[in-house]
Design a protein around this motif. Structure first.
Motif: not given
Length: 923
Positions: A718-724
């Motif tokens: 999972a690629e989640m720019p706003s989470m990590y």
């Protein structure tokens, strides 16, 4: 004074002196250092070279002599002559009046009419408002356009320009209030395009070369104050030093080593150093001032929140007007602090800066807040106009409505480049009509491949700062490198309702509509991809096809819609509605590349019952193929993570082993229930997918599965720019095992059973929050030599030793029925985990706990924990406890040794009672 500085240099044996303020430069400090301390490098210009700042009159003459663009001007030493000159000017010819000498940044006056200009001349020359600095007065034409601060490293021969910055001089929001030394800044400045950057750098290089020719080589930082006029960049003035607050946003962007760059400047070999700045990174700083600045302001207020502000990620607090008073930091000036935030773009950099600033306050004697700052730093840059580049081959009729929409403000956009493959294309005339600041260029395709030609176009578009490309009557097929580079940022208009009649052009498309007997047609704006006219549709405009239509009449109806459609598409882009998954920070290609990289490692985990093939929607497992009768089999599930041990892997940059930890934490729990691990699935989450990093992690997971004998049958990335945050990732693992119904553990556990211990490989995956605290306490880095084991290499290498997997040692014992119970010693240690495998009324006497391994001895010494707390926190050298009947002890040990377990501890016995009783001490 210079003597004091030189004395300090000798006393501390300094190797380099970086001269910040202009006064000591103008006083010749660098010249005196060359005489008194010839071995010391001095970063800064000589007295003669510093004339570029010391005398505005000298600088204006220098610029004019060498044809470096600057405003029209006159220098005066006689006030009467100056006033006569002002009187001779037209009433609407606005001027700027400057004291030529050093005036602490305050010697520039901005009158708005002739009367005010006369008063400004008198203030400087007659009233001596700036002292001797006003003996010579510069009167120059007022220029319009955005200002930019452009700093350059100089070595006496050449110059390397740093990213441009813009600052805010006024004290109050909306650029109101009095002038200050600077209330905030940001970099890179969006108004300085790559082409402008090159043009300004060329001016700085020319300045350095011409200064060398006159025998006054310029070394140090050259600060070029630029005005970006409608006719191109023009030099306002030079400073001979780093600027404040520009430095706080420019130098954090420097990727190269600052000392190495300054050394090269001092040695005259700047060209030998690769001066590099961080890509896709912005910085913004907000100045915290004392309330009342720049007029009368209080001092001595205590500053609250410094540690909290500095603790905000990507934030650095720079001090200016502060002093330390009995460990309390207090205000001692007008501009007190500058809070700099970094980010992947200007918006995130500003968010970081203001997040840090929110932690700060200046507290007066009556507990009142006495801090002032602006709330609108870079507001104009954040709302900057979208830069549009045009590729066209024809008249460009559809461009006219776009030009008009930009001019009237309907579109928050501007056209910055018009490029054509036809030298006589009328669309080039439309570009030239927009002015000299718009790059208008014919690029010949002669002798170039398609990809080479497209690369030339891309270079021109990027140089002009284009962010979105419009194809307006462009009669060329684009190459894959071009469409890949501009993916999601290049749109085309096609004269049909795609996907109908894709691939055709102009009148041929309209004729095809008529021949097909269609009742409606129109135009389509679509994103440009390698497939001609095959990209995602952005917007469509429709018209009716009437009886008797011709290709020409249809074109006359459709063509006016194209400009309107372009305008709506640009509006959508400005709102962020025309955006690709990759633009959102998620790379599908990177995900696919990762799958390809890890497939071989996953294939290596194939076992009976699974094929470990990746890429499907789910992983399958055949119990029968694995030798289990479904009617007599119980499935066991376990899930876990690696915890804050991941932080060490991420900071140390070693990702190979945390995957083994992940598997171990799950499968070791499975065998405690008597189960054989069958298959495993992983979950890898990150803000930005670094393929090689993720591949190393998953390969570690595959290695753990191989050691445990289970198949890696699937997972989720999972690629989640706003989470990590950048560089962060998290892991979760899920394992399923099987056990025959009559072999579920624990069973038949009773007093008299013997406890055997299997050694751990180290700290495993628990207790790392404390470990990291202890490392901070002892001032140890992960790269430091390991203090508890010299053979382990570094601290990081030792701590990242993977968790031991006990499956292969314990499975033979489960099949022989030698085990009554198992306890996996994880979080909570021996004291908390062993009782989980004991029935009520049964306790444990630990009579033979081994001595603490060296890593745990160090942790105990560093933490001060007693034995009890150590046993509740760490595994203390025992990773798995086996519960066996007394008569099976010897056979159990023999099987363990045959499985590779060379060390087995006689840990103790079970007794009537409860809990774990330590009968032996930790040595």
């Amino acid at each position: 004074d210079n003597a004091t500085v030189i004395g300090l240099v000798k006393r501390i044996d300094a190797k380099m002196v970086v001269v910040g303020p202009e006064a000591p430069l103008v006083d010749g400090l660098v010249d005196e250092l060359a005489v008194e301390c010839p071995q010391v490098k001095a970063f800064g210009p000589s007295k003669a070279a510093a004339e570029l700042e010391a005398s505005k009159a000298f600088t204006k003459d220098f610029l004019q002599e060498h044809n470096i663009p600057t405003a029209k001007y006159r220098n005066f030493t006689d006030v009467a002559e100056a006033l006569v000159y002002v009187e001779s000017l037209d009433d609407d010819d606005r001027q700027v009046v400057k004291a030529s000498g050093l005036a602490a940044g305050k010697g520039v006056l901005l009158p708005t009419n002739k009367e005010e200009t006369i008063a400004a001349v008198k203030e400087i020359m007659s009233d001596k408002a700036f002292g001797a600095a006003g003996d010579t007065c510069v009167i120059e034409s007022f220029m319009t356009g955005p200002e930019a601060s452009c700093l350059a490293f100089c070595d006496g021969k050449t110059a390397v320009l740093m990213p441009a910055a813009q600052d805010h001089k006024r004290a109050l929001d909306n650029d109101e209030g009095l002038n200050t030394g600077g209330m905030g800044a940001y970099s890179p400045a969006p108004c300085v395009t790559p082409d402008l950057q090159k043009e300004i750098e060329a001016m700085c290089i020319k300045t350095v070369q011409k200064m060398a020719e006159r025998g006054t080589p310029y070394v140090g930082c050259l600060y070029a104050g630029m005005m970006l006029t409608p006719n191109g960049p023009s030099m306002l003035e030079y400073n001979c030093r780093f600027g404040d607050p520009e430095t706080q946003v420019v130098l954090p962007l420097l990727e190269s080593d600052l000392y190495e760059v300054m050394t090269a400047c001092c040695d005259g070999n700047l060209e030998s150093v690769d001066v590099r700045f961080k890509e896709n990174t912005s910085a913004a700083t907000v100045v915290c001032a004392a309330k009342g600045y720049p007029e009368a302001y209080p001092k001595g207020m205590s500053i609250n929140g410094l540690d909290d502000a500095n603790a905000v990620e990507n934030v650095k607090v720079y001090h200016a007007g502060t002093k330390l008073d009995d460990s309390v930091t207090r205000c001692s000036g007008g501009r007190v602090l500058a809070v700099t935030g970094m980010g992947s773009n200007l918006k995130t950099a500003l968010q970081s800066a203001y997040q840090g600033l929110e932690k700060l306050d200046f507290i007066g004697d009556n507990n009142e807040s006495l801090m002032h700052h602006r709330t609108d730093i870079a507001k104009g840059a954040i709302g900057k106009k979208l830069r549009i580049g045009i590729l066209g081959s024809t008249r460009g009729t559809a461009l006219i409505p776009v030009i008009e929409a930009c001019a009237c403000g309907k579109l928050n956009a501007e056209i910055v480049a018009v490029v054509s493959n036809k030298s006589d294309a009328p669309i080039l005339d439309k570009g030239r009509a927009l002015g000299v600041t718009v790059t208008t260029k014919f690029i010949s395709s002669k002798g170039l491949s398609r990809a080479q030609y497209d690369a030339e176009c891309t270079a021109t578009l990027l140089g002009a700062g284009a962010e979105l490309v419009l194809l307006v009557g462009y009669m060329r097929i684009l190459s894959k490198p071009f469409t890949d580079f501009w993916a999601g940022r290049c749109i085309n208009v096609h004269p049909s309702l795609l996907p109908k009649h894709a691939g055709g052009m102009d009148l041929a498309v309209h004729q095809a509509v008529i021949d097909a007997g269609e009742e409606e047609t129109g135009c389509t704006i679509h994103q440009v991809t390698e497939a001609v006219d095959g990209g995602p549709i952005v917007i469509q405009k429709k018209v009716k096809v009437e009886q008797g239509e011709t290709a020409e009449s249809l074109k006359a109806k459709v063509q006016p819609l194209e400009g309107t459609a372009f305008i709506e598409a640009v509006e959508m882009f400005c709102r962020g509605e025309v955006i690709s998954y990759a633009d959102a920070g998620v790379s599908i290609d990177a995900g696919n590349e990762l799958v390809d990289l890890i497939k071989p490692a996953c294939k290596a985990t194939i076992r009976a019952g699974c094929d470990a093939d990746l890429g499907g929607f789910g992983g399958l497992f055949d119990l029968a193929a694995a030798g289990y009768d479904s009617s007599n089999t119980v499935l066991i599930g376990a899930t876990d993570g690696v915890g804050t041990k991941l932080r060490i892997a991420q900071k140390y940059g070693k990702h190979d082993f945390v995957g083994i930890d992940l598997v171990a934490m799950c499968v070791n729990d499975l065998i405690v229930a008597g189960g054989e691990p069958l298959f495993f699935l992983d979950y890898y989450a990150t803000g930005h997918l670094e393929v090689n990093e993720a591949a190393a992690v998953v390969k570690g997971i595959a290695e753990g599965c191989r050691q445990a004998g289970c198949g890696l049958i699937g997972g989720e990335t999972a690629e989640m720019p706003s989470m990590y945050a950048p560089g962060d990732y998290d892991l979760a693992g899920f394992s399923v095992g099987a056990v025959h119904r009559d072999r579920i553990l624990p069973k038949n556990v009773s007093a008299g059973d013997v406890l055997l211990g299997l050694p751990s490989s180290g700290i495993h995956s628990n207790g790392f929050s404390l470990v990291r605290r202890l490392l901070d306490k002892e001032n140890l880095e992960y790269t430091s030599p390991c203090p508890w084991d010299s053979s382990a290499g570094t601290v990081g290498d030792s701590l990242l030793t993977p968790t031991k997997i006990y499956v292969k040692g314990c499975l033979p014992l489960l099949k022989e029925g030698f085990l009554n119970g198992l306890a996996h010693i994880t979080g909570g240690g021996l004291l908390e985990n062993l009782p989980r495998s004991l029935p009520d009324g049964v306790g444990a006497d630990i009579t033979g706990h081994p001595a603490l391994p060296s890593v745990f001895k160090w942790m105990q010494t560093a933490s001060g924990l007693d034995d009890h707390e150590m046993l509740r926190t760490f595994n203390c050298g025992i990773g798995m406890v086996l519960i066996v009947k007394k008569e099976s002890v010897d056979a159990t040990k023999e099987l363990l040794q045959n499985s590779g377990e060379e060390v087995v501890y006689d840990l103790g016995v079970l007794v009537d009672g409860s809990g774990v009783n330590m009968k032996s001490q930790l040595a």
